[in-house]
Enzyme design. Structure first.
Site, PDB file in Angstrom:
ATOM      1  N   ARG A 145       0.823  -1.212   0.000  1.00  0.00           N
ATOM      2  CA  ARG A 145       0.000   0.000   0.000  1.00  0.00           C
ATOM      3  C   ARG A 145       0.860   1.266   0.000  1.00  0.00           C
ATOM      4  O   ARG A 145       0.341   2.375  -0.112  1.00  0.00           O
ATOM      5  CB  ARG A 145      -0.924   0.030   1.234  1.00  0.00           C
ATOM      6  CG  ARG A 145      -1.976  -1.073   1.237  1.00  0.00           C
ATOM      7  CD  ARG A 145      -2.777  -1.074   2.521  1.00  0.00           C
ATOM      8  NE  ARG A 145      -3.906  -0.176   2.468  1.00  0.00           N
ATOM      9  CZ  ARG A 145      -5.187  -0.569   2.400  1.00  0.00           C
ATOM     10  NH1 ARG A 145      -5.503  -1.837   2.403  1.00  0.00           N
ATOM     11  NH2 ARG A 145      -6.151   0.308   2.354  1.00  0.00           N
ATOM     12  N   TYR A 148       0.832   4.261  -2.547  1.00  0.00           N
ATOM     13  CA  TYR A 148      -0.258   5.222  -2.363  1.00  0.00           C
ATOM     14  C   TYR A 148      -0.065   6.018  -1.070  1.00  0.00           C
ATOM     15  O   TYR A 148      -0.058   7.252  -1.085  1.00  0.00           O
ATOM     16  CB  TYR A 148      -1.572   4.446  -2.317  1.00  0.00           C
ATOM     17  CG  TYR A 148      -2.814   5.290  -2.191  1.00  0.00           C
ATOM     18  CD1 TYR A 148      -3.288   6.038  -3.260  1.00  0.00           C
ATOM     19  CD2 TYR A 148      -3.540   5.318  -0.991  1.00  0.00           C
ATOM     20  CE1 TYR A 148      -4.451   6.794  -3.147  1.00  0.00           C
ATOM     21  CE2 TYR A 148      -4.700   6.069  -0.878  1.00  0.00           C
ATOM     22  CZ  TYR A 148      -5.152   6.801  -1.948  1.00  0.00           C
ATOM     23  OH  TYR A 148      -6.305   7.557  -1.837  1.00  0.00           O
ATOM     24  N   ASP A 149       0.129   5.296   0.050  1.00  0.00           N
ATOM     25  CA  ASP A 149       0.200   5.960   1.359  1.00  0.00           C
ATOM     26  C   ASP A 149       1.388   6.925   1.436  1.00  0.00           C
ATOM     27  O   ASP A 149       1.245   8.080   1.843  1.00  0.00           O
ATOM     28  CB  ASP A 149       0.356   4.930   2.490  1.00  0.00           C
ATOM     29  CG  ASP A 149      -0.762   3.905   2.535  1.00  0.00           C
ATOM     30  OD1 ASP A 149      -1.647   3.936   1.661  1.00  0.00           O
ATOM     31  OD2 ASP A 149      -0.751   3.059   3.442  1.00  0.00           O
ATOM     32  N   VAL A 191     -17.618  -1.139  -0.956  1.00  0.00           N
ATOM     33  CA  VAL A 191     -19.025  -0.791  -1.218  1.00  0.00           C
ATOM     34  C   VAL A 191     -19.415  -1.211  -2.636  1.00  0.00           C
ATOM     35  O   VAL A 191     -20.452  -1.856  -2.847  1.00  0.00           O
ATOM     36  CB  VAL A 191     -19.270   0.715  -0.982  1.00  0.00           C
ATOM     37  CG1 VAL A 191     -20.682   1.091  -1.416  1.00  0.00           C
ATOM     38  CG2 VAL A 191     -19.052   1.078   0.481  1.00  0.00           C
ATOM     39  N   ARG A 278      -7.137  -2.502  10.547  1.00  0.00           N
ATOM     40  CA  ARG A 278      -8.137  -3.192  11.365  1.00  0.00           C
ATOM     41  C   ARG A 278      -9.375  -2.315  11.557  1.00  0.00           C
ATOM     42  O   ARG A 278     -10.490  -2.779  11.570  1.00  0.00           O
ATOM     43  CB  ARG A 278      -7.447  -3.469  12.705  1.00  0.00           C
ATOM     44  CG  ARG A 278      -7.983  -4.508  13.622  1.00  0.00           C
ATOM     45  CD  ARG A 278      -8.025  -5.903  13.077  1.00  0.00           C
ATOM     46  NE  ARG A 278      -9.239  -6.549  13.573  1.00  0.00           N
ATOM     47  CZ  ARG A 278      -9.925  -7.471  12.954  1.00  0.00           C
ATOM     48  NH1 ARG A 278      -9.540  -7.918  11.788  1.00  0.00           N
ATOM     49  NH2 ARG A 278     -11.007  -7.970  13.481  1.00  0.00           N
TER      50      ARG A 278
HETATM   51  P1  NAD Z   1     -10.873   7.756  -8.970  1.00  0.00           P
HETATM   52  O1  NAD Z   1      -9.884   6.699  -9.332  1.00  0.00           O
HETATM   53  O2  NAD Z   1     -12.297   7.557  -9.367  1.00  0.00           O
HETATM   54  O3  NAD Z   1     -10.398   9.159  -9.516  1.00  0.00           O
HETATM   55  C1  NAD Z   1      -9.077   9.512  -9.738  1.00  0.00           C
HETATM   56  C2  NAD Z   1      -9.005  10.264 -11.054  1.00  0.00           C
HETATM   57  O4  NAD Z   1      -7.650  10.667 -11.283  1.00  0.00           O
HETATM   58  C3  NAD Z   1      -9.418   9.396 -12.254  1.00  0.00           C
HETATM   59  O5  NAD Z   1     -10.310  10.109 -13.072  1.00  0.00           O
HETATM   60  C4  NAD Z   1      -8.096   9.108 -12.953  1.00  0.00           C
HETATM   61  O6  NAD Z   1      -8.255   8.864 -14.340  1.00  0.00           O
HETATM   62  C5  NAD Z   1      -7.319  10.365 -12.631  1.00  0.00           C
HETATM   63  N1  NAD Z   1      -5.855  10.191 -12.705  1.00  0.00           N
HETATM   64  C6  NAD Z   1      -5.112   9.196 -12.185  1.00  0.00           C
HETATM   65  N2  NAD Z   1      -3.815   9.387 -12.462  1.00  0.00           N
HETATM   66  C7  NAD Z   1      -3.743  10.559 -13.162  1.00  0.00           C
HETATM   67  C8  NAD Z   1      -2.672  11.288 -13.734  1.00  0.00           C
HETATM   68  N3  NAD Z   1      -1.409  10.872 -13.639  1.00  0.00           N
HETATM   69  N4  NAD Z   1      -2.975  12.438 -14.411  1.00  0.00           N
HETATM   70  C9  NAD Z   1      -4.250  12.867 -14.522  1.00  0.00           C
HETATM   71  N5  NAD Z   1      -5.304  12.204 -14.006  1.00  0.00           N
HETATM   72  C10 NAD Z   1      -5.055  11.075 -13.331  1.00  0.00           C
HETATM   73  O7  NAD Z   1     -10.769   7.944  -7.392  1.00  0.00           O
HETATM   74  P2  NAD Z   1     -11.628   8.864  -6.407  1.00  0.00           P
HETATM   75  O8  NAD Z   1     -12.226   7.974  -5.402  1.00  0.00           O
HETATM   76  O9  NAD Z   1     -12.470   9.808  -7.141  1.00  0.00           O
HETATM   77  O10 NAD Z   1     -10.457   9.664  -5.673  1.00  0.00           O
HETATM   78  C11 NAD Z   1     -10.129  11.003  -6.011  1.00  0.00           C
HETATM   79  C12 NAD Z   1      -9.070  11.525  -5.061  1.00  0.00           C
HETATM   80  O11 NAD Z   1      -9.552  11.469  -3.715  1.00  0.00           O
HETATM   81  C13 NAD Z   1      -7.778  10.719  -5.100  1.00  0.00           C
HETATM   82  O12 NAD Z   1      -6.684  11.600  -5.015  1.00  0.00           O
HETATM   83  C14 NAD Z   1      -7.861   9.873  -3.869  1.00  0.00           C
HETATM   84  O13 NAD Z   1      -6.596   9.569  -3.362  1.00  0.00           O
HETATM   85  C15 NAD Z   1      -8.649  10.755  -2.915  1.00  0.00           C
HETATM   86  N6  NAD Z   1      -9.354   9.938  -1.918  1.00  0.00           N
HETATM   87  C16 NAD Z   1     -10.483   9.240  -2.246  1.00  0.00           C
HETATM   88  C17 NAD Z   1     -11.093   8.458  -1.258  1.00  0.00           C
HETATM   89  C18 NAD Z   1     -12.355   7.685  -1.542  1.00  0.00           C
HETATM   90  O14 NAD Z   1     -12.843   7.003  -0.635  1.00  0.00           O
HETATM   91  N7  NAD Z   1     -12.939   7.747  -2.706  1.00  0.00           N
HETATM   92  C19 NAD Z   1     -10.552   8.393   0.027  1.00  0.00           C
HETATM   93  C20 NAD Z   1      -9.390   9.082   0.297  1.00  0.00           C
HETATM   94  C21 NAD Z   1      -8.799   9.882  -0.677  1.00  0.00           C
HETATM   95  N1  UDP Z   2     -13.166  -5.792   1.766  1.00  0.00           N
HETATM   96  C1  UDP Z   2     -13.881  -6.975   1.853  1.00  0.00           C
HETATM   97  N2  UDP Z   2     -14.375  -7.508   0.695  1.00  0.00           N
HETATM   98  C2  UDP Z   2     -14.225  -6.932  -0.516  1.00  0.00           C
HETATM   99  C3  UDP Z   2     -13.497  -5.714  -0.610  1.00  0.00           C
HETATM  100  C4  UDP Z   2     -12.979  -5.171   0.551  1.00  0.00           C
HETATM  101  O1  UDP Z   2     -14.070  -7.532   2.932  1.00  0.00           O
HETATM  102  O2  UDP Z   2     -14.722  -7.493  -1.518  1.00  0.00           O
HETATM  103  C5  UDP Z   2     -12.640  -5.191   3.000  1.00  0.00           C
HETATM  104  C6  UDP Z   2     -11.160  -4.841   2.949  1.00  0.00           C
HETATM  105  O3  UDP Z   2     -10.367  -5.948   3.336  1.00  0.00           O
HETATM  106  C7  UDP Z   2     -11.086  -3.712   3.952  1.00  0.00           C
HETATM  107  C8  UDP Z   2     -12.442  -3.021   3.837  1.00  0.00           C
HETATM  108  O4  UDP Z   2     -13.300  -3.950   3.176  1.00  0.00           O
HETATM  109  O5  UDP Z   2     -10.948  -4.220   5.267  1.00  0.00           O
HETATM  110  C9  UDP Z   2     -12.411  -1.719   3.023  1.00  0.00           C
HETATM  111  O6  UDP Z   2     -11.735  -1.986   1.807  1.00  0.00           O
HETATM  112  P1  UDP Z   2     -11.577  -0.884   0.663  1.00  0.00           P
HETATM  113  O7  UDP Z   2     -10.629  -1.453  -0.349  1.00  0.00           O
HETATM  114  O8  UDP Z   2     -12.912  -0.466   0.203  1.00  0.00           O
HETATM  115  O9  UDP Z   2     -10.952   0.374   1.387  1.00  0.00           O
HETATM  116  P2  UDP Z   2      -9.651   0.596   2.314  1.00  0.00           P
HETATM  117  O10 UDP Z   2      -9.099  -0.732   2.769  1.00  0.00           O
HETATM  118  O11 UDP Z   2      -8.720   1.345   1.462  1.00  0.00           O
HETATM  119  O12 UDP Z   2     -10.205   1.378   3.434  1.00  0.00           O
END
Ligand code: NAD
Ligand code: UDP
Length: 316
Positions: A145, A148-149, A191, A278
Site C-alpha cells: 500500500r 499510495y500511502d 461498497v 483493522r
Molecule cells: P478515482 O480513481 O475515481 O479518480 C481519480 C481520477 O484521477 C481518475 O479520473 C483518474 O483517471 C485520474 N488520474 C489518475 N492518475 C492521473 C494522472 N497521472 N494524471 C491525470 N489524471 C489522473 O478515485 P476517487 O475515489 O475519485 O479519488 C479522487 C481523489 O480522492 C484521489 O486523489 C484519492 O486519493 C482521494 N481519496 C479518495 C477516497 C475515496 O474514498 N474515494 C478516500 C481518500 C482519498
Molecule cells: N473488503 C472486503 N471484501 C471486498 C473488498 C474489501 O471484505 O470485496 C474489506 C477490505 O479488506 C477492507 C475493507 O473492506 O478491510 C475496506 O476496503 P476498501 O478497499 O474499500 O478500502 P480501504 O481498505 O482502502 O479502506
C-alpha cells in the site's frame, strides 16, 4: 471556454469524486477546467457537462507540467482503490509526488489557491482511534500500500513546504472512505464490490473475519466539505479530516447491502489482504469547528442511491 484566473481546475475531474466536484462547482457558477488522463476516470462520468460553456475537459497526465491560467486548483488526480493503485505502483507514486510538484509549481506561477485531496491512508494501520489530524500515522514504507500511502504523505510534505517556503495558499483535506454513484464497478472497493455482487446474486466476498471496521461518507457530504475548505481564508491550511464518523464492520455492511438489494447472495470468507487496517474512523472535531461541517446522509440512504446507480449501469 478560455481559462483565466477565475477558472477552477479539478485534476482527476473525470473520476468518482472529481466528477461530483465538477457538478457542484458548475452549479455554484464557476468556470471549470477538468484535467484527467482517464486512467480510472471515464468520459461517462462527465458527459452530461460536455457542451456546457462553463466546462472544459483536457486530457493530461499530471506527472507532466501543465501551463494554464486558473484561480483555484483541486488536486484529486490519483487512483484511489487498492486494485487500481497497485496495478502500476511506480506510476501511482509518480502521480502523487510529481503530480503535486507540477500542480504546486502551476499554483505558484499563477498565484492560485490549491487544495490537495489527501487520505486517511496517511494514518496507515493506526494505533490511535479515532484518528485526529495530530496523529502522525503508522505506515509500512515498503508494503504494497506504500506507493499510495507514502505518495500521499510526500504530497502533503510538498504542500506544506511550498506554504512555508513560497507562502503558497494551500489547503489539505484528509478524506476517509467515501462512496456513492459513479464509483468504478471493478475497483475492488468494498461498497462497489458488495453492491455489484449482491445485484448479481453472487457470493459476498468478506476478507478476513469481516470484523474490521470502516466509516463511510456519502459523496455529496464529502464534496460539501471540500468546497467549504477551499472557501476558508488564506492561512487556513489544514490538514483537516473529512469523513463520516459512524463506524461499521464489513460484516454489518455486507448484511445491510444484502437486505437493501433483496439479494439471494451469501457471505463467503477470504484471506485478509496484506496491511489491511483493522479499523478506521475519522475524528472530525476540527472540521466541525473550522468548517461548520458534518456529514448528514445516513449510510442506508446513501447506499440506496448507490444501489440505484449500479442497478441502472449494470442493466445498461
Ligand atoms: P478515482 O480513481 O475515481 O479518480 C481519480 C481520477 O484521477 C481518475 O479520473 C483518474 O483517471 C485520474 N488520474 C489518475 N492518475 C492521473 C494522472 N497521472 N494524471 C491525470 N489524471 C489522473 O478515485 P476517487 O475515489 O475519485 O479519488 C479522487 C481523489 O480522492 C484521489 O486523489 C484519492 O486519493 C482521494 N481519496 C479518495 C477516497 C475515496 O474514498 N474515494 C478516500 C481518500 C482519498
Ligand atoms: N473488503 C472486503 N471484501 C471486498 C473488498 C474489501 O471484505 O470485496 C474489506 C477490505 O479488506 C477492507 C475493507 O473492506 O478491510 C475496506 O476496503 P476498501 O478497499 O474499500 O478500502 P480501504 O481498505 O482502502 O479502506
Amino acid at each position: 471556454m478560455r481559462t483565466n484566473n477565475s477558472t477552477v481546475m479539478v485534476t482527476g475531474g473525470a473520476g468518482f469524486l472529481g466528477s461530483h466536484l465538477c457538478d457542484r462547482l458548475i452549479a455554484r457558477g464557476h468556470d471549470v477546467l477538468c484535467v484527467d488522463n482517464f486512467f480510472t476516470g471515464t468520459k461517462r462520468n462527465i458527459e452530461h457537462l460536455v457542451g456546457n460553456p462553463r466546462f472544459e475537459l483536457m486530457r493530461h497526465d499530471v506527472t507532466f507540467p501543465l501551463y494554464v491560467e486558473v484561480g483555484q486548483i483541486y488536486n484529486l488526480a490519483c487512483p484511489a482503490s487498492p486494485v487500481h493503485y497497485q496495478f502500476d505502483p511506480v506510476q501511482t507514486t509518480k502521480t502523487s509526488v510529481h503530480g503535486a510538484i507540477n500542480m504546486l509549481g502551476l499554483a505558484k506561477r499563477v498565484k492560485a489557491r490549491i487544495l490537495q485531496a489527501s487520505t486517511s491512508e496517511v494514518y496507515g494501520d493506526p494505533e490511535e482511534h479515532p484518528q485526529p489530524e495530530s496523529y502522525w500515522g503508522r505506515v509500512n514504507p515498503i508494503g504494497i500500500r506504500a506507493c499510495y500511502d507514502e505518495g500521499k504523505r510526500c504530497a502533503e510534505t510538498l504542500f506544506f513546504d511550498y506554504y512555508r517556503q513560497f507562502d503558497l495558499d494551500i489547503k489539505v483535506v484528509r478524506i476517509f472512505n467515501t462512496y456513492g454513484p459513479r464509483m468504478h464497478p471493478n475497483d475492488g472497493r468494498v461498497v462497489s464490490n458488495f453492491i455489484v455482487q449482491a445485484l448479481r446474486n453472487e457470493d459476498i466476498t468478506l476478507y478476513g473475519d469481516g470484523q474490521q471496521s470502516r466509516s463511510f461518507c456519502y459523496v455529496d457530504d464529502l464534496v460539501d466539505g471540500m468546497v467549504r475548505m477551499m472557501d476558508t481564508p488564506a492561512g487556513t491550511t489544514g490538514p483537516v479530516n473529512l469523513g463520516n464518523p459512524q463506524e461499521f464492520t464489513m460484516r454489518e455492511l455486507a448484511e445491510t447491502i444484502v437486505r437493501l438489494t433483496g439479494s439471494k447472495s451469501r457471505l463467503s470468507f477470504h484471506p485478509l489482504p496484506q496491511d489491511d487496517p483493522r479499523q478506521r474512523q475519522p475524528d472530525i472535531t476540527l472540521a466541525r469547528s473550522m468548517l461548520d461541517w458534518s456529514p448528514g446522509v445516513r449510510l442506508e440512504d446513501g447506499l440506496r442511491e448507490t444501489i440505484a446507480y449500479f442497478r441502472s449501469t449494470l442493466n445498461a
